[in-house]
Each structure stands twice: as C-alpha cells, then as structure tokens.
Design a protein around this motif. Structure first.
Motif, PDB file in Angstrom:
ATOM      1  N   LYS A   1       0.827  -1.212   0.000  1.00 20.58           N
ATOM      2  CA  LYS A   1       0.000   0.000   0.000  1.00 20.58           C
ATOM      3  C   LYS A   1       0.862   1.264   0.000  1.00 20.58           C
ATOM      4  O   LYS A   1       0.555   2.253   0.648  1.00 20.58           O
ATOM      5  CB  LYS A   1      -0.960   0.014   1.185  1.00 20.58           C
ATOM      6  CG  LYS A   1      -1.977  -1.109   1.148  1.00 20.58           C
ATOM      7  CD  LYS A   1      -2.954  -1.021   2.286  1.00 20.58           C
ATOM      8  CE  LYS A   1      -3.924  -2.195   2.210  1.00 20.58           C
ATOM      9  NZ  LYS A   1      -4.849  -2.237   3.308  1.00 20.58           N
ATOM     10  N   GLY A   2       1.990   1.200  -0.702  1.00 19.51           N
ATOM     11  CA  GLY A   2       2.865   2.354  -0.829  1.00 19.51           C
ATOM     12  C   GLY A   2       3.794   2.598   0.342  1.00 19.51           C
ATOM     13  O   GLY A   2       4.646   3.472   0.290  1.00 19.51           O
ATOM     14  N   ASN A   3       3.662   1.837   1.411  1.00 20.46           N
ATOM     15  CA  ASN A   3       4.504   2.025   2.591  1.00 20.46           C
ATOM     16  C   ASN A   3       5.528   0.907   2.707  1.00 20.46           C
ATOM     17  O   ASN A   3       5.221  -0.255   2.445  1.00 20.46           O
ATOM     18  CB  ASN A   3       3.650   2.041   3.866  1.00 20.46           C
ATOM     19  CG  ASN A   3       2.634   3.160   3.850  1.00 20.46           C
ATOM     20  OD1 ASN A   3       2.953   4.294   3.540  1.00 20.46           O
ATOM     21  ND2 ASN A   3       1.397   2.831   4.171  1.00 20.46           N
ATOM     22  N   LYS A   4       6.736   1.257   3.129  1.00 22.10           N
ATOM     23  CA  LYS A   4       7.776   0.262   3.319  1.00 22.10           C
ATOM     24  C   LYS A   4       7.373  -0.677   4.450  1.00 22.10           C
ATOM     25  O   LYS A   4       6.960  -0.238   5.517  1.00 22.10           O
ATOM     26  CB  LYS A   4       9.094   0.936   3.668  1.00 22.10           C
ATOM     27  CG  LYS A   4      10.265  -0.040   3.712  1.00 22.10           C
ATOM     28  CD  LYS A   4      11.536   0.572   4.265  1.00 22.10           C
ATOM     29  CE  LYS A   4      12.172   1.523   3.311  1.00 22.10           C
ATOM     30  NZ  LYS A   4      13.502   1.965   3.783  1.00 22.10           N
ATOM     31  N   CYS A   5       7.467  -1.980   4.198  1.00 24.02           N
ATOM     32  CA  CYS A   5       7.182  -2.982   5.226  1.00 24.02           C
ATOM     33  C   CYS A   5       8.456  -3.211   6.025  1.00 24.02           C
ATOM     34  O   CYS A   5       9.384  -3.865   5.559  1.00 24.02           O
ATOM     35  CB  CYS A   5       6.705  -4.286   4.595  1.00 24.02           C
ATOM     36  SG  CYS A   5       5.097  -4.168   3.812  1.00 24.02           S
TER      37      CYS A   5
ATOM     38  N   ASP B   1       2.600  -4.312   9.854  1.00 25.25           N
ATOM     39  CA  ASP B   1       2.853  -4.693   8.459  1.00 25.25           C
ATOM     40  C   ASP B   1       2.156  -5.999   8.099  1.00 25.25           C
ATOM     41  O   ASP B   1       1.605  -6.152   7.015  1.00 25.25           O
ATOM     42  CB  ASP B   1       4.356  -4.843   8.202  1.00 25.25           C
ATOM     43  CG  ASP B   1       5.097  -3.520   8.257  1.00 25.25           C
ATOM     44  OD1 ASP B   1       4.449  -2.475   8.090  1.00 25.25           O
ATOM     45  OD2 ASP B   1       6.316  -3.538   8.477  1.00 25.25           O
ATOM     46  N   VAL B   2       2.199  -6.966   9.006  1.00 24.99           N
ATOM     47  CA  VAL B   2       1.565  -8.264   8.753  1.00 24.99           C
ATOM     48  C   VAL B   2       0.064  -8.076   8.560  1.00 24.99           C
ATOM     49  O   VAL B   2      -0.528  -8.554   7.583  1.00 24.99           O
ATOM     50  CB  VAL B   2       1.817  -9.239   9.925  1.00 24.99           C
ATOM     51  CG1 VAL B   2       1.057 -10.535   9.710  1.00 24.99           C
ATOM     52  CG2 VAL B   2       3.296  -9.511  10.107  1.00 24.99           C
ATOM     53  N   PHE B   3      -0.552  -7.356   9.452  1.00 24.86           N
ATOM     54  CA  PHE B   3      -2.006  -7.220   9.440  1.00 24.86           C
ATOM     55  C   PHE B   3      -2.508  -6.265   8.361  1.00 24.86           C
ATOM     56  O   PHE B   3      -3.660  -6.328   7.967  1.00 24.86           O
ATOM     57  CB  PHE B   3      -2.501  -6.821  10.832  1.00 24.86           C
ATOM     58  CG  PHE B   3      -2.178  -7.870  11.849  1.00 24.86           C
ATOM     59  CD1 PHE B   3      -2.910  -9.045  11.920  1.00 24.86           C
ATOM     60  CD2 PHE B   3      -1.094  -7.719  12.702  1.00 24.86           C
ATOM     61  CE1 PHE B   3      -2.588 -10.032  12.833  1.00 24.86           C
ATOM     62  CE2 PHE B   3      -0.768  -8.707  13.621  1.00 24.86           C
ATOM     63  CZ  PHE B   3      -1.516  -9.867  13.685  1.00 24.86           C
ATOM     64  N   SER B   4      -1.608  -5.428   7.822  1.00 26.50           N
ATOM     65  CA  SER B   4      -2.021  -4.493   6.769  1.00 26.50           C
ATOM     66  C   SER B   4      -2.332  -5.210   5.452  1.00 26.50           C
ATOM     67  O   SER B   4      -2.972  -4.637   4.576  1.00 26.50           O
ATOM     68  CB  SER B   4      -0.945  -3.428   6.545  1.00 26.50           C
ATOM     69  OG  SER B   4       0.188  -3.994   5.916  1.00 26.50           O
ATOM     70  N   ILE B   5      -1.885  -6.456   5.306  1.00 34.95           N
ATOM     71  CA  ILE B   5      -2.147  -7.196   4.062  1.00 34.95           C
ATOM     72  C   ILE B   5      -3.037  -8.411   4.280  1.00 34.95           C
ATOM     73  O   ILE B   5      -3.100  -9.303   3.442  1.00 34.95           O
ATOM     74  CB  ILE B   5      -0.829  -7.610   3.359  1.00 34.95           C
ATOM     75  CG1 ILE B   5       0.027  -8.500   4.254  1.00 34.95           C
ATOM     76  CG2 ILE B   5      -0.048  -6.403   2.919  1.00 34.95           C
ATOM     77  CD1 ILE B   5       1.264  -9.027   3.579  1.00 34.95           C
TER      78      ILE B   5
ATOM     79  N   ALA C   1      -1.584  -5.404  -2.777  1.00 31.29           N
ATOM     80  CA  ALA C   1      -0.590  -4.987  -3.764  1.00 31.29           C
ATOM     81  C   ALA C   1       0.754  -4.899  -3.055  1.00 31.29           C
ATOM     82  O   ALA C   1       0.900  -4.164  -2.087  1.00 31.29           O
ATOM     83  CB  ALA C   1      -0.970  -3.652  -4.374  1.00 31.29           C
ATOM     84  N   ILE C   2       1.709  -5.664  -3.542  1.00 25.84           N
ATOM     85  CA  ILE C   2       3.057  -5.686  -2.980  1.00 25.84           C
ATOM     86  C   ILE C   2       4.026  -5.264  -4.076  1.00 25.84           C
ATOM     87  O   ILE C   2       3.934  -5.729  -5.210  1.00 25.84           O
ATOM     88  CB  ILE C   2       3.430  -7.112  -2.497  1.00 25.84           C
ATOM     89  CG1 ILE C   2       2.501  -7.583  -1.385  1.00 25.84           C
ATOM     90  CG2 ILE C   2       4.884  -7.198  -2.086  1.00 25.84           C
ATOM     91  CD1 ILE C   2       2.648  -6.845  -0.084  1.00 25.84           C
TER      92      ILE C   2
ATOM     93  N   ILE D   1       9.619  -5.790  -8.643  1.00 27.45           N
ATOM     94  CA  ILE D   1       8.647  -6.879  -8.719  1.00 27.45           C
ATOM     95  C   ILE D   1       7.327  -6.312  -8.196  1.00 27.45           C
ATOM     96  O   ILE D   1       7.291  -5.752  -7.105  1.00 27.45           O
ATOM     97  CB  ILE D   1       9.044  -8.081  -7.830  1.00 27.45           C
ATOM     98  CG1 ILE D   1      10.505  -8.476  -8.001  1.00 27.45           C
ATOM     99  CG2 ILE D   1       8.080  -9.244  -8.020  1.00 27.45           C
ATOM    100  CD1 ILE D   1      10.867  -9.125  -9.278  1.00 27.45           C
ATOM    101  N   VAL D   2       6.262  -6.467  -8.978  1.00 27.26           N
ATOM    102  CA  VAL D   2       4.935  -6.017  -8.549  1.00 27.26           C
ATOM    103  C   VAL D   2       4.026  -7.233  -8.519  1.00 27.26           C
ATOM    104  O   VAL D   2       3.998  -8.018  -9.473  1.00 27.26           O
ATOM    105  CB  VAL D   2       4.362  -4.948  -9.517  1.00 27.26           C
ATOM    106  CG1 VAL D   2       2.949  -4.548  -9.108  1.00 27.26           C
ATOM    107  CG2 VAL D   2       5.273  -3.737  -9.587  1.00 27.26           C
ATOM    108  N   GLU D   3       3.291  -7.381  -7.423  1.00 24.57           N
ATOM    109  CA  GLU D   3       2.377  -8.509  -7.267  1.00 24.57           C
ATOM    110  C   GLU D   3       1.050  -8.017  -6.714  1.00 24.57           C
ATOM    111  O   GLU D   3       1.026  -7.153  -5.844  1.00 24.57           O
ATOM    112  CB  GLU D   3       2.966  -9.541  -6.303  1.00 24.57           C
ATOM    113  CG  GLU D   3       4.290 -10.092  -6.749  1.00 24.57           C
ATOM    114  CD  GLU D   3       4.950 -10.982  -5.713  1.00 24.57           C
ATOM    115  OE1 GLU D   3       5.819 -11.760  -6.095  1.00 24.57           O
ATOM    116  OE2 GLU D   3       4.595 -10.892  -4.519  1.00 24.57           O
TER     117      GLU D   3
END
Length: 175
Positions: free
Chosen positions: A19-23, A74-78, A86-87, A110-112
């Motif tokens: 989501k645009g933020n560094k994990c 970070d874990v729960f944001s995805i 989106a990663i 890499i975009v996923e």
C-alpha cells in the motif's frame, strides 16, 4: 553499456512495500513465486509413448509467501481477505563491468497483486524472531529489470508478456 560487458552478481539491497509504505518487519529473504505451466499428457497414434505439453499462458496457482520477523502492523495491513493486496519489491542489482572491474547497479522491481490465502503467526520463543508469514494467491505478477518489463502476467485479464512480446496474441486472435 553493452549487456555482454556486465556480469550480474547480487541483489545489493531490497525493500518490500505494501500500500505504498515500506514494510519494516519483512525478513532478509523473499522467495519469488514459481510459475508452473499447466500441462497435458499427449499420446496416441503416431506417437511413441507420451510427452507433456504446456498450455501457453496457463499456469497453476501462484503463491507468494512473505516472511516477517514478528507480528506487527505490516503483517495485518495485508490480511483483509475482502481487499486486494498490492506488494512491490524494489531492489538494487549489483553488476561488475567485465572490461574495467568497476561496480555498477541497476534497478529491479517486482509487482504482485492478489489476496490473502493463509496466515501463520509463527512461534513464541525467548530471544528469537516469531517468523510470522502471510501467503498470497497472486493474480498479477510483473518483473522489471533496469526499467524494462521482462515478465507481465495477469490471470484475470489474459495478459502474458515476455520481454514485451504478447505470448497470447495468436491465441486471442482466434478466440
């Protein structure tokens, strides 16, 4: 610089973004998904035995496992199964110039996109990382090296390109 004059060496550094933020909580290694072609066994008159043929553009499940050191935001944001994930992974590939020995670098991206498939919260152990992980089912996969799209695969929109070439162009023309 000519391709033959550079020797690819290592990924010098990389980061993962959701989501645009560094994990921040991602561990030191991320294994990219394997693309296993869907195949069919061919046999019959005029063929000695059998062989496997792949179906262009058809691949099995694409899974991306993202490992985290511990449980954090970070874990729960995805993890929302109703929202697409989106990663983006951005790295710096280190290369050596064959003629001079000088180091140079080029970007790797890499975009996923996909959605949550599983969540493993990890383990609790004194003085150790929890080793949490999230597994995504991917619908979209893009690999870009030095600004050039090397692979673009979109299951939901029938896109399969290698080095910019539409691998499904002939198939789409007839269907």
């Amino acid at each position: 610089m000519a391709k033959q004059s550079l020797i690819p060496e290592i990924i010098n550094n990389y980061n993962v973004y959701g989501k645009g933020n560094k994990c921040i909580g991602v561990t030191g290694a991320t294994t990219l998904p394997t693309m296993d072609a869907i195949t069919e066994t061919i046999n019959g008159a005029g063929i000695l035995g059998t062989y496997e043929t792949s179906v262009p553009g058809q691949f099995g499940s694409l899974e991306q496992e993202i490992n985290f050191r511990n449980l954090d935001e970070d874990v729960f944001s995805i993890m929302d199964p109703s929202e697409p994930v989106a990663i983006t992974m951005r790295g710096s590939e280190q290369l050596t110039n064959r003629s001079t020995g000088a180091l140079t670098y080029r970007p790797v991206r890499i975009v996923e996109r996909g959605r949550l498939k599983s969540f493993d919260p990890g383990k609790l152990e004194n003085g150790k990382m929890m080793e949490s992980k999230v597994t995504l089912e991917l619908f979209y996969y893009l690999i870009e090296v030095d600004g050039k799209v090397m692979l673009e695969y979109d299951k939901l929109n029938s896109v399969y390109k290698i080095n910019g070439k539409d691998m499904l162009a002939k198939i789409k023309a007839y269907s």
